[in-house]
Design an enzyme around this catalytic site. Structure first.
Site, short mmCIF file in Angstrom:
data_model
loop_
_atom_site.label_atom_id
_atom_site.label_comp_id
_atom_site.label_asym_id
_atom_site.label_seq_id
_atom_site.Cartn_x
_atom_site.Cartn_y
_atom_site.Cartn_z
N ILE A 167 0.83 -1.20 0.00
CA ILE A 167 0.00 0.00 0.00
C ILE A 167 0.87 1.25 0.00
CG2 ILE A 167 -1.67 1.34 1.33
CD1 ILE A 167 -2.83 -1.36 2.30
N ILE A 244 -4.56 5.29 6.98
CA ILE A 244 -5.37 4.29 6.27
C ILE A 244 -4.88 2.89 6.67
CG2 ILE A 244 -6.22 5.67 4.35
CD1 ILE A 244 -3.05 3.58 4.05
N ARG A 246 -4.48 1.06 10.54
CA ARG A 246 -5.42 0.64 11.57
C ARG A 246 -5.41 1.73 12.64
NH1 ARG A 246 -7.23 -2.62 8.44
NH2 ARG A 246 -7.61 -4.85 8.80
N GLU A 275 -13.10 1.71 16.57
CA GLU A 275 -14.19 1.72 15.59
C GLU A 275 -15.13 0.52 15.76
OE1 GLU A 275 -12.43 -0.10 11.54
OE2 GLU A 275 -11.40 1.74 12.16
N HIS A 302 -13.89 3.63 7.48
CA HIS A 302 -13.06 2.48 7.10
C HIS A 302 -13.52 1.89 5.76
CE1 HIS A 302 -10.32 -0.86 8.92
NE2 HIS A 302 -10.15 -0.75 7.60
#
Length: 343
Positions: A167, A244, A246, A275, A302
């Protein structure tokens, strides 16, 4: 035919359909979870479990797995697999494979990173609120424009990427297209990337250098609150945080305090520490119509890995891992902690 337990109601229906079309027996999720189902006399002939990274670790705990003598593999839909971490030693002891879906959604998550970066640095959300409140051109409004000082363009900013994996590398390539300078912090320096990417050995050093700090690493116990108050303050009062990864990678309470103290210009968050519950103070930040005095805070539920191609790729990765083990060829994408099991 294999018996496969789907451990979460959040798993896409297309995954169930794909597995059924291959002739497998699909069960679950049981009401109250796998352990409750076993207590109620449900099948213990489960050979494969499919779950999501944010599932309760109890679903794949040693206590539960020890009741499944035929279990061969647990597979996570997505790149994150934090629910597996408490059971790593048990997986090793029993030779149970654990797989995830690396790269399946990396492009999609990188897109989300740049979307949040643009939204918070260019005050997109505040501008939207400003227009909807009909304050644009109103001489009696608190400010004539949503921000009284022009923002810096992305080409003027340096982005620091914490975690240059699948990523993070795609974030870097997208940032380069916006003419941003790129720095990164990784466990080790990478020799297979653009030599113009500047390497920093610690998150703090990266934060001191950059204007935008992007958290892209894989979260585990070693990276809990790796972005603490010292790192947040080092980004500076003109800097931005984008997460982006956790939520647990960032000390959320410290983030709120730094934003309130105006020691950080803003943030774009796709993930949160608890969350779907979000800190109430964080929810209220960035909503004021007071121009430069408010932090630019953009929040998303998310959705970084949520796109048609990402979902298709993640489902296919799960199916491919199950089919590979089922056919006797072993898993394709073991989690790094279990690489030795593939030897």
């Amino acid at each position: 035919m294999a018996t496969i337990y789907l451990a979460s109601g959040k798993l896409p229906s297309q995954l169930r359909q794909q597995l059924e079309q291959l002739g497998h027996r699909i069960i679950g999720p049981y009401e109250g979870g796998l352990e409750a189902g076993l207590d109620a006399g449900q099948s213990d002939n489960i050979e494969y479990i499919v779950t999501v990274g944010r599932a309760p670790p109890s679903e794949v705990s040693q206590t539960v797995l020890s009741r499944l003598p035929h279990l061969k593999l647990v597979s996570c839909l997505g790149s994150g697999y934090e629910c597996f971490l408490p059971s790593i030693d048990y997986f090793k002891l029993k030779g149970i494979y654990a797989t995830h879906s690396p790269n399946a959604n990396s492009s999609c998550v990188a897109d989300q990173c740049l979307a949040l970066l643009l939204a918070c640095t260019r005050h997109i959300v505040q501008g939207d609120l400003f227009v909807r409140a009909q304050l644009w051109g109103n001489p009696h409004s608190i400010a004539a424009t949503p921000t009284t000082k022009p923002p810096r363009g992305l080409g003027e900013l340096k982005i620091g990427i914490l975690g240059l994996g699948a990523i993070g590398l795609k974030v870097a390539k997208r940032a380069a297209a916006f003419e941003m300078q790129i720095g990164y912090c990784n466990r080790r320096k990478r020799n297979d990337v653009d030599p113009e990417y500047e390497y920093f050995s610690t998150p703090l050093a990266l934060a001191e250098w950059c204007d935008v700090f992007a958290v892209c690493l894989r979260a585990d116990s070693s990276t809990y609150h790796i972005v603490d108050r010292s790192v947040l303050e080092a980004i500076g009062p003109a800097g931005f945080l984008v997460n982006i990864s956790r939520g647990v990678a960032v000390d959320e309470r410290a983030l709120v305090e730094v934003l309130k103290e105006k020691k950080l210009a803003g943030c774009g968050l796709d993930v949160f520490e608890n969350e779907p519950k979000v800190d109430e103070e964080l929810l209220n930040l960035g909503l004021e119509k007071t121009g430069d005095l408010s932090p630019s805070v953009v929040l998303a539920p998310h959705r970084g890995g949520f796109s048609t191609i990402a979902r298709r790729n993640m489902c296919q990765a799960v199916v491919d891992n199950i089919q590979s083990v089922y056919s006797g060829n072993g898993p394709l994408t073991l989690i790094p902690e279990l690489k030795k099991l593939a030897l």
